[in-house]
Write a protein that holds these residues in place. Structure first.
Motif, PDB file in Angstrom:
ATOM      1  N   THR A 174     -32.603  16.299 -65.890  1.00 28.85           N
ATOM      2  CA  THR A 174     -31.814  15.096 -66.301  1.00 28.85           C
ATOM      3  C   THR A 174     -30.384  15.355 -66.722  1.00 28.85           C
ATOM      4  O   THR A 174     -30.127  16.514 -67.179  1.00 28.85           O
TER       5      THR A 174
ATOM      6  N   PHE B 200     -30.045   8.429 -71.172  1.00 28.20           N
ATOM      7  CA  PHE B 200     -30.059   9.709 -70.395  1.00 28.20           C
ATOM      8  C   PHE B 200     -29.797   8.909 -68.826  1.00 28.20           C
ATOM      9  O   PHE B 200     -30.645   7.677 -68.875  1.00 28.20           O
TER      10      PHE B 200
ATOM     11  N   LYS C 164     -31.445   9.310 -65.196  1.00 30.74           N
ATOM     12  CA  LYS C 164     -32.442  10.007 -64.497  1.00 30.74           C
ATOM     13  C   LYS C 164     -31.831  10.185 -62.774  1.00 30.74           C
ATOM     14  O   LYS C 164     -30.845   9.661 -62.605  1.00 30.74           O
TER      15      LYS C 164
ATOM     16  N   PHE D  47     -38.309  13.648 -71.136  1.00 29.77           N
ATOM     17  CA  PHE D  47     -36.779  14.562 -71.289  1.00 29.77           C
ATOM     18  C   PHE D  47     -37.115  15.958 -72.059  1.00 29.77           C
ATOM     19  O   PHE D  47     -36.209  16.468 -72.282  1.00 29.77           O
TER      20      PHE D  47
END
Length: 575
Positions: free
Chosen positions: A3, A287, A289, A360
């Motif tokens: 990630t 985040f 992906k 994560f």
């Protein structure tokens, strides 16, 4: 699946703190050199109970490490074994510069073997002159590193992860993410491990990084809520002298001896630091992906771990004598050459990061680093005087001096045409390590023909010095080393030196039993109070607060007060 933290834009101040980081985590500094070189004598229970004030006494296998002439004082051979128990206690306080100040006391217990040895006396048959000589082989413990400190606090201003992100400023992100960067890339290993465990990530385009314990607000990033921080430091191992000794008795008035000392030590250090969000909803993170979509999660906790082990082997020579000008008076002295140590270090980092969405989560462990070098330790000079009272006991006083300014690091294989890689460290030793003095007092009272009671006291001064420079600033060893070029170029000058007041105090009590046959036994308890120390889990770093003000984000200060209780039990046989 890897990630990548969502990119943000902001400018960040270039960090001078980067200079404080080393690529690897070897323990080559003045404080560790002192730690390796210093002798905290244990030996037999009798020696310890007398506060190690035995330079002029001898006669006990525990005295041989202090004065080699001690083996020649008695006319009989002997063998001793001394098991023991060590209990380390540390009272720690945590202060993050806010209203939260916490205290905690932690302890650890360890079974030890402070002494084991044998001496054999060979009589010459003469009534005067050289009456006998003694050969001894003894192992006496000279340091006990056992300690454990655990303290907890709350910090809403700074974060270890944020400090790591600040220290990574300007480093190429591709290098941070490459495991091969551990191999001579010039990047500090803790920073590599933290990044690869997901503790911080990039934003902007100029090598700028933000930690997962921070929030972004325009051009600023800061700690948005309370972090529960826990610091654990654990030390272990010991140092012992393996001594090959010869002692000589001249007319029962003058005794002298020689030691070939083979010191061995293992020192273990384990440092763990935890950070966890007290309210994870304040630590929102976004985040991307691999599918290109943005996902929200929350920081929950993180931990860093640094393990370090050093193995030390050395050699030194020692000469000593004891003289009896009167039947009730003994005078003694001994001198030990600087020891030549070979030190091999191993170290490793580990990091772990946990989020509300465990997708994560990240963890990383660095390779094991290894490095070997040499260290020359101080010389040691001891003087002693003892007076005996017929059938009542004795009183003994010692004075010992060690000059740590002669400590010197060197490579195992020196290239005399190359620049001295330890020049800055050796200059630091020369200027900031000085003379340490140890005063010891021992008292023995004969209760009966078989039983004795003993007491001892000792006070050891610190060899650490600090200076006042030409600007009126107080300069300590770390300050000098960090600003070394300024002093070597005479842009700054050291003017006057001062010794710190960090003394180590010990008190001991013991009992002895000597049968009319060959068996004897002793017991001793020793209490040692070490100087107060301050520990900083991470470096200060420049950052912002929630109001957008530029601030010095300071590490919490952890203050440790360590004491050590040692119980020793000696069992011996004469023959």
């Amino acid at each position: 699946m890897k990630t990548v933290m969502k990119a943000f834009s902001k400018s960040i101040l270039a960090l001078s703190v980067l200079a404080a980081y080393s690529v690897c985590a070897t323990a080559q500094n003045m404080y560790d050199a002192i730690n390796i070189s210093r002798n905290d004598y244990f030996g037999t229970a009798r020696t310890v109970a007398l506060g190690n004030a035995v330079t002029a006494l001898g006669g006990d296998l525990g005295t041989i490490s202090i004065n080699p002439a001690g083996s020649a004082v008695y006319s009989y051979s002997q063998v001793t074994v001394t098991p023991g128990i060590a209990v380390s206690s540390i009272r720690s306080s945590y202060d993050a510069g806010n209203s939260w100040v916490s205290d905690n006391t932690s302890s650890r217990t360890k079974v030890t073997m402070p002494n084991a040895g044998v001496s054999v006396v060979f009589n010459t048959g003469r009534s005067s002159g050289l009456k006998s000589f003694t050969v001894a082989f003894v192992s006496n413990q000279t340091a006990q590193y056992l300690s454990y400190a655990n303290v907890y606090g709350v910090n809403s201003a700074t974060s270890k992860l944020a400090e790591m992100a600040a220290a990574a400023y300007g480093i190429d992100e591709g290098a941070l993410g490459n495991f091969k960067s551990y191999d001579g890339n010039g990047i500090a290993w803790d920073i590599l491990t933290g990044y690869q465990a997901g503790m911080f990530g990039s934003y902007g385009t100029n090598g700028q990084y933000v930690a997962v314990t921070e929030a972004l607000n325009g051009n600023n990033h800061y700690v948005p809520g309370k972090l529960a921080q826990t610091s654990i430091t654990q030390k272990g191992g010991s140092k012992k002298d393996v001594v090959l000794n010869m002692g000589f008795n001249v007319s029962d008035k003058f005794y002298f001896g020689f030691n070939l000392g083979l010191p061995k030590a293992r020192y273990e250090y384990n440092e763990i630091f935890y950070e966890s969000a007290m309210d994870p909803s304040q630590f929102l993170l976004t985040f991307n992906k691999a599918d290109g979509k943005a996902y929200d999660t929350y920081f929950k906790s993180a931990s860093t771990n640094y393990k370090y082990v050093s193995d030390t082997e050395g050699v030194y020579a020692k000469f000593g004598f004891i003289y009896k000008p009167l039947s009730t008076l003994r005078l003694g002295a001994a001198i030990q050459t600087p020891a030549s140590y070979t030190i091999t270090e191993n170290w490793q980092y580990a990091a772990n990061t946990i989020f509300d969405d465990n997708y994560f989560n990240g963890s990383q462990t660095s390779p094991t680093g290894k490095y070997s070098y040499r260290l020359r330790s101080p010389y040691v000079i001891s003087f002693g005087a003892a007076t005996t009272f017929t059938k009542l006991g004795l009183l003994s006083i010692d004075y010992e001096l060690m000059d740590y300014s002669v400590m010197q690091f060197s490579e195992i294989h020196n290239d005399y045409l190359a620049r001295d890689s330890f020049y800055d460290l050796n200059e630091t030793n020369r200027n900031f390590a000085g003379v340490s003095r140890n005063i010891r007092i021992g008292l023995e009272a004969r209760l009966t023909s078989e039983f004795s009671m003993r007491f001892g006291l000792s006070s050891l001064t610190s060899p650490e010095r600090y200076w006042t420079n030409d600007r009126g600033e107080s300069v300590y060893a770390d300050d000098f080393l960090a600003d070394f070029d300024s002093y070597t170029s005479n842009a700054k000058r050291l003017v006057s030196s001062h010794y710190t007041k960090d003394n180590t105090f010990s008190g001991s009590i013991g009992f002895g039993y000597a049968s009319s046959s060959s068996f004897f036994a002793d017991v001793a308890v020793k209490y040692t109070r070490y100087p107060k120390t301050r520990f900083y889990p991470y470096y200060d770093y420049p950052n912002w607060n929630a109001d957008g003000d530029l601030v010095n984000a300071a590490s919490p200060v952890i203050t440790n007060n360590r004491s050590l209780i040692s119980a020793l039990f000696t069992f011996g046989w004469r023959f």
